[in-house]
Motif scaffolding. Structure first.
Motif, PDB file in Angstrom:
ATOM      1  N   LEU A 132      -9.481   2.060  -0.672  1.00  0.00           N
ATOM      2  CA  LEU A 132      -8.866   0.948   0.054  1.00  0.00           C
ATOM      3  C   LEU A 132      -7.350   0.953  -0.168  1.00  0.00           C
ATOM      4  O   LEU A 132      -6.575   0.838   0.790  1.00  0.00           O
ATOM      5  N   TYR A 133      -6.928   1.098  -1.414  1.00  0.00           N
ATOM      6  CA  TYR A 133      -5.499   1.168  -1.737  1.00  0.00           C
ATOM      7  C   TYR A 133      -4.837   2.328  -0.982  1.00  0.00           C
ATOM      8  O   TYR A 133      -3.769   2.163  -0.381  1.00  0.00           O
ATOM      9  N   PHE A 134      -5.474   3.486  -1.017  1.00  0.00           N
ATOM     10  CA  PHE A 134      -4.936   4.663  -0.335  1.00  0.00           C
ATOM     11  C   PHE A 134      -4.817   4.411   1.166  1.00  0.00           C
ATOM     12  O   PHE A 134      -3.808   4.749   1.786  1.00  0.00           O
ATOM     13  N   THR A 135      -5.849   3.810   1.748  1.00  0.00           N
ATOM     14  CA  THR A 135      -5.843   3.523   3.187  1.00  0.00           C
ATOM     15  C   THR A 135      -4.706   2.572   3.544  1.00  0.00           C
ATOM     16  O   THR A 135      -3.973   2.807   4.513  1.00  0.00           O
ATOM     17  N   ILE A 136      -4.552   1.519   2.776  1.00  0.00           N
ATOM     18  CA  ILE A 136      -3.505   0.532   3.054  1.00  0.00           C
ATOM     19  C   ILE A 136      -2.121   1.161   2.951  1.00  0.00           C
ATOM     20  O   ILE A 136      -1.250   0.894   3.777  1.00  0.00           O
ATOM     21  N   ASN A 137      -1.922   2.015   1.967  1.00  0.00           N
ATOM     22  CA  ASN A 137      -0.587   2.524   1.672  1.00  0.00           C
ATOM     23  C   ASN A 137      -0.234   3.859   2.324  1.00  0.00           C
ATOM     24  O   ASN A 137       0.961   4.145   2.496  1.00  0.00           O
ATOM     25  N   TYR A 138      -1.227   4.677   2.679  1.00  0.00           N
ATOM     26  CA  TYR A 138      -0.905   6.028   3.133  1.00  0.00           C
ATOM     27  C   TYR A 138      -1.504   6.448   4.467  1.00  0.00           C
ATOM     28  O   TYR A 138      -1.049   7.419   5.062  1.00  0.00           O
ATOM     29  N   VAL A 139      -2.530   5.779   4.937  1.00  0.00           N
ATOM     30  CA  VAL A 139      -3.158   6.180   6.200  1.00  0.00           C
ATOM     31  C   VAL A 139      -2.404   5.522   7.357  1.00  0.00           C
ATOM     32  O   VAL A 139      -2.233   4.301   7.368  1.00  0.00           O
ATOM     33  N   PRO A 140      -1.936   6.310   8.310  1.00  0.00           N
ATOM     34  CA  PRO A 140      -1.193   5.726   9.432  1.00  0.00           C
ATOM     35  C   PRO A 140      -2.130   5.033  10.423  1.00  0.00           C
ATOM     36  O   PRO A 140      -3.266   5.445  10.596  1.00  0.00           O
ATOM     37  N   GLU A 141      -1.623   3.970  11.047  1.00  0.00           N
ATOM     38  CA  GLU A 141      -2.376   3.327  12.127  1.00  0.00           C
ATOM     39  C   GLU A 141      -2.193   4.159  13.382  1.00  0.00           C
ATOM     40  O   GLU A 141      -1.079   4.565  13.710  1.00  0.00           O
ATOM     41  N   THR A 142      -3.281   4.426  14.063  1.00  0.00           N
ATOM     42  CA  THR A 142      -3.227   5.284  15.247  1.00  0.00           C
ATOM     43  C   THR A 142      -3.455   4.514  16.540  1.00  0.00           C
ATOM     44  O   THR A 142      -3.441   5.103  17.614  1.00  0.00           O
ATOM     45  N   LYS A 143      -3.655   3.207  16.440  1.00  0.00           N
ATOM     46  CA  LYS A 143      -3.951   2.384  17.625  1.00  0.00           C
ATOM     47  C   LYS A 143      -2.792   2.448  18.616  1.00  0.00           C
ATOM     48  O   LYS A 143      -1.638   2.231  18.271  1.00  0.00           O
ATOM     49  N   GLY A 144      -3.118   2.790  19.852  1.00  0.00           N
ATOM     50  CA  GLY A 144      -2.133   2.795  20.920  1.00  0.00           C
ATOM     51  C   GLY A 144      -1.204   3.999  20.941  1.00  0.00           C
ATOM     52  O   GLY A 144      -0.282   4.040  21.723  1.00  0.00           O
ATOM     53  N   LEU A 145      -1.445   4.977  20.086  1.00  0.00           N
ATOM     54  CA  LEU A 145      -0.597   6.162  20.040  1.00  0.00           C
ATOM     55  C   LEU A 145      -1.359   7.370  20.564  1.00  0.00           C
ATOM     56  O   LEU A 145      -2.567   7.468  20.380  1.00  0.00           O
ATOM     57  N   THR A 146      -0.641   8.290  21.158  1.00  0.00           N
ATOM     58  CA  THR A 146      -1.269   9.550  21.560  1.00  0.00           C
ATOM     59  C   THR A 146      -1.430  10.421  20.325  1.00  0.00           C
ATOM     60  O   THR A 146      -0.811  10.178  19.282  1.00  0.00           O
TER      61      THR A 146
END
Length: 164
Positions: A132-146
């Motif tokens: 969860l910590y890793f997701t919050i801090n390092y995973v980029p949000e991809t919503k609405g992006l190509t």
């Protein structure tokens, strides 16, 4: 079977609306809650009735939250954050790491159970909290992006020293 089909189908419908990172965060939180309930059911079983039923509900919760989070979204994110030329290698490495992790959990679980009963699933709470910590801090949000925008953003953020 239904615990996998319905959440995965629902994930496909909602991932572009809610965002993959948001769904992943909620799935980690749901898994942490389910692991905590599972631990509570094992600790309280000698003292409270219906703990067997709580453990079944908690286990089902783990399965469902995993199915609509890391069970399907992680593969989309891996495919989106790497450039096309590295995508097949990244997916192969991701699949390999997934199977090694599966083996590690299956191999060490009996040992862990022997030494940590009834607190075994607190270890899973800890590792899932790290995810969860890793997701919050390092995973980029991809919503609405190509896919190319996500790949470029990820490369610029985490690997600015690598060209093109």
């Amino acid at each position: 079977l239904l615990t996998h089909i319905f959440p995965c189908y629902n994930c496909f419908l909602t991932q572009d609306v809610a965002g993959r990172k948001t769904l992943l965060k909620w799935s980690w939180m749901g898994m942490i809650t389910s692991y905590s309930l599972l631990t509570a059911s094992f600790i309280l079983k000698p003292y409270v009735n219906l703990m067997d039923q709580l453990s079944i509900v908690a286990t089902t919760g783990v399965i469902i939250f995993f199915a609509f989070g890391p069970g399907c979204i992680a593969w989309f994110i891996i495919a989106e954050i790497f450039p096309l030329r590295a995508r097949d290698t990244a997916m192969a490495i991701g699949i390999f790491i997934n199977w090694v992790a599966n083996w590690l959990v299956a191999f060490t679980f009996p040992i862990l159970l022997e030494y940590t009963q009834p607190f075994t699933f607190l270890v899973f709470c800890g590792t899932t909290s790290f995810f969860l910590y890793f997701t919050i801090n390092y995973v980029p949000e991809t919503k609405g992006l190509t896919m190319s925008q996500v790949t470029k953003e990820f490369a610029n953020t985490y690997f600015p020293f690598i060209d093109g």
